[in-house]
Design an enzyme around this catalytic site. Structure first.
Site, PDB file in Angstrom:
ATOM      1  N   ASP A  99     -13.660  -3.358  -4.368  1.00 58.47           N
ATOM      2  CA  ASP A  99     -14.190  -2.624  -5.537  1.00 58.47           C
ATOM      3  C   ASP A  99     -13.448  -3.065  -6.752  1.00 58.47           C
ATOM      4  OD1 ASP A  99     -15.546  -1.338  -3.597  1.00 58.47           O
ATOM      5  OD2 ASP A  99     -14.609   0.715  -3.801  1.00 58.47           O
TER       6      ASP A  99
ATOM      7  N   GLN B 100     -14.378   6.073   4.200  1.00 55.29           N
ATOM      8  CA  GLN B 100     -14.883   6.725   3.115  1.00 55.29           C
ATOM      9  C   GLN B 100     -16.432   6.971   3.477  1.00 55.29           C
ATOM     10  OE1 GLN B 100     -13.493   5.972  -0.858  1.00 55.29           O
ATOM     11  NE2 GLN B 100     -11.628   5.260   0.063  1.00 55.29           N
TER      12      GLN B 100
ATOM     13  N   THR C  96     -19.542  -1.368  -2.353  1.00 54.30           N
ATOM     14  CA  THR C  96     -19.584  -0.760  -0.990  1.00 54.30           C
ATOM     15  C   THR C  96     -18.759  -1.195   0.175  1.00 54.30           C
ATOM     16  OG1 THR C  96     -21.435  -2.073  -0.023  1.00 54.30           O
ATOM     17  CG2 THR C  96     -21.915  -0.164  -1.485  1.00 54.30           C
TER      18      THR C  96
ATOM     19  N   CYS D  24     -26.620   0.040   1.232  1.00 57.14           N
ATOM     20  CA  CYS D  24     -26.621   1.328   0.813  1.00 57.14           C
ATOM     21  C   CYS D  24     -27.427   1.976   1.641  1.00 57.14           C
ATOM     22  CB  CYS D  24     -26.990   1.723  -0.773  1.00 57.14           C
ATOM     23  SG  CYS D  24     -26.618   3.197  -1.197  1.00 57.14           S
TER      24      CYS D  24
ATOM     25  N   ALA E 209     -19.992  -2.141   2.941  1.00 50.69           N
ATOM     26  CA  ALA E 209     -20.528  -3.328   3.512  1.00 50.69           C
ATOM     27  C   ALA E 209     -20.240  -4.571   2.718  1.00 50.69           C
ATOM     28  CB  ALA E 209     -22.063  -2.974   3.422  1.00 50.69           C
TER      29      ALA E 209
ATOM     30  N   CYS F 126     -20.437   3.081  -4.125  1.00 52.47           N
ATOM     31  CA  CYS F 126     -21.610   3.486  -3.231  1.00 52.47           C
ATOM     32  C   CYS F 126     -22.203   4.191  -4.335  1.00 52.47           C
ATOM     33  CB  CYS F 126     -21.087   4.303  -2.314  1.00 52.47           C
ATOM     34  SG  CYS F 126     -22.499   4.593  -1.125  1.00 52.47           S
TER      35      CYS F 126
ATOM     36  N   GLU G 282       0.937  -1.253  -0.023  1.00 53.74           N
ATOM     37  CA  GLU G 282       0.048  -0.151   0.081  1.00 53.74           C
ATOM     38  C   GLU G 282       0.676   1.288  -0.075  1.00 53.74           C
ATOM     39  OE1 GLU G 282      -2.410   2.723  -0.320  1.00 53.74           O
ATOM     40  OE2 GLU G 282      -3.330   1.026  -0.117  1.00 53.74           O
TER      41      GLU G 282
END
Length: 408
Positions: free
Chosen positions: A300, A45, A309, A343, A311, A163, A37
């Site tokens: 993602d 976010q 998302t 969402c 979640a 999202c 990273e």
């Protein structure tokens, strides 16, 4: 000397990457795991929508990356630039090649600001903002407070985006503030979405349309923002009609909230791991790569057809961790991902429609209630509980409510 050989290498130190490392360490503390990273900060976010509405402090959405890397996991402070899956190597920009036995790609996606002509040079000024950037979400709230009259445009690009409800959240919360301040009559809000429907799951469309009507929003579907002239406060849209014909129109604005088009990161697009659209090509249920069984994808960056998302990532890492360790032991993969995504649609200040759904638009609610109804309890969940779940549970390998309803 930097070690360059690990049992498991994870590309990406965002929500999915850090949660995956924590999940694996929880299951087998003896594993040598590294996260590649490049950035020194880690962001929560999902709260940026609330920052843009004056309901959350931006400073509470960021922590040093070093605090978010799970204990016992090596942080390789570099950027991945390529993959050599046959040799089991990840190529980095400053640490050479990193060797793995198994690989997890959790690199997120790319916000393609340059995909809209004129946008990069006008962001953060001339009334042009976006809750998709840490430094711009406070500017959104500043604009909402300052605007007394005029035209406010809110946009949503073509899918996939992370999202998918966030473009609407900015619209609803801004309108709610203007309504509360008695200014909505002087401010005309418009929502330009590239999608053919207001929301991708039909059960939520009418409940959301009630708020579109309440806030007297001009709704423009099949409409894509393609150019912005900040100093002259003008935006251009491509509008597609029922026959597929495209017409370009211009619209003036006093405030413009932009959501940029989004793509897979370039180093993934150009790699053997990608499908034709550039995303990491995994089986949508096992999250194992379709060509390289020692590689898994979460978050993602993959081609799974779920909502992108946090979640979804929280559910995916449980599935991927169990399946990766089973593959490592030569066993059948035990767990299946059902496409869960969530969402929390902030339709007004203090109320949320908590949309939860899986593959095929199937509603998969966590709680025994009608999820199409706006609720104060869902607002409390989003604003107060979920940030704590993120920092103290998800990133620590504590998997409360993290198993899918239809997962194995």
């Amino acid at each position: 000397m930097q070690k360059n050989n690990f049992d498991i290498v994870i590309v990406g130190g965002g929500a999915a990457g850090c949660a995956m490392a924590a999940s694996l360490k929880k299951r087998d503390n003896t594993l040598a795991i590294a996260i590649i990273e490049p950035t020194a900060q880690h962001y929560y976010q999902p709260a940026w929508t609330l920052v843009g509405a004056g309901e959350f402090d931006a400073a509470n959405t960021v922590r040093p990356m070093a605090e978010c890397i799970p204990h016992g996991v090596t942080w390789l402070h570099a950027a991945a630039t390529g993959f050599m899956p046959e040799e089991k190597h990840v190529v980095t920009d400053r640490l050479g090649k990193i060797q793995y036995q198994q690989l997890v790609v959790a690199a997120g996606l790319k916000l393609h600001w340059e995909g809209i002509k004129g946008l990069p040079e006008t962001l953060g000024k001339h009334g042009v903002t976006s809750n998709y950037r840490f430094d711009l979400a406070p500017y959104t709230w500043q604009l909402v407070q300052q605007l007394q009259s005029g035209k406010a445009l809110f946009t949503q690009p073509p899918m996939p985006i992370k999202c998918a409800g966030a473009p609407q959240k900015a619209l609803y919360l801004s309108c709610a503030e203007w309504l509360a301040q008695g200014r909505l009559g002087q401010i005309k809000a418009s929502f330009y979405s590239a999608a053919p429907a207001l929301f991708g799951v039909k059960e939520y469309v009418e409940p959301l349309m009630q708020y579109i009507r309440r806030y007297q929003v001009d709704l423009h579907l099949n409409s894509t923002l393609v150019e912005v002239d900040g100093p002259n406060k003008t935006a251009w849209f491509n509008i597609k009609d029922a026959d597929g014909n495209v017409q370009r129109i211009s619209e003036t604005f006093d405030m413009l909230h932009v959501v940029p088009p989004q793509t897979a990161p370039d180093f993934i697009k150009q790699s053997p791991l990608a499908n034709a659209d550039g995303w990491v090509e995994v089986d949508q249920h096992s999250l194992q790569h379709v060509r390289y069984p020692d590689i898994f994808g979460v978050g993602d960056c993959t081609n799974t057809p779920n909502a992108k998302t946090a979640a979804a990532a929280r559910k995916q890492v449980v599935i991927a961790a169990e399946n990766l360790l089973a593959a490592r032991a030569g066993l059948a993969l035990p767990s299946r991902y059902d496409g869960y995504g969530s969402c929390p649609l902030t339709v007004e200040k203090g109320k949320i429609i908590l949309a939860e759904f899986g593959y095929g638009g199937k509603i998969v609610p966590t709680f025994p209630w009608d999820s199409t109804k706006a609720r104060r309890s869902a607002w409390w969940l989003k604003k107060y509980l979920l940030p704590k779940v993120y920092w103290h549970l998800m990133l620590k390998g504590r998997e409360w409510l993290a198993r899918c309803g239809a997962c194995g």
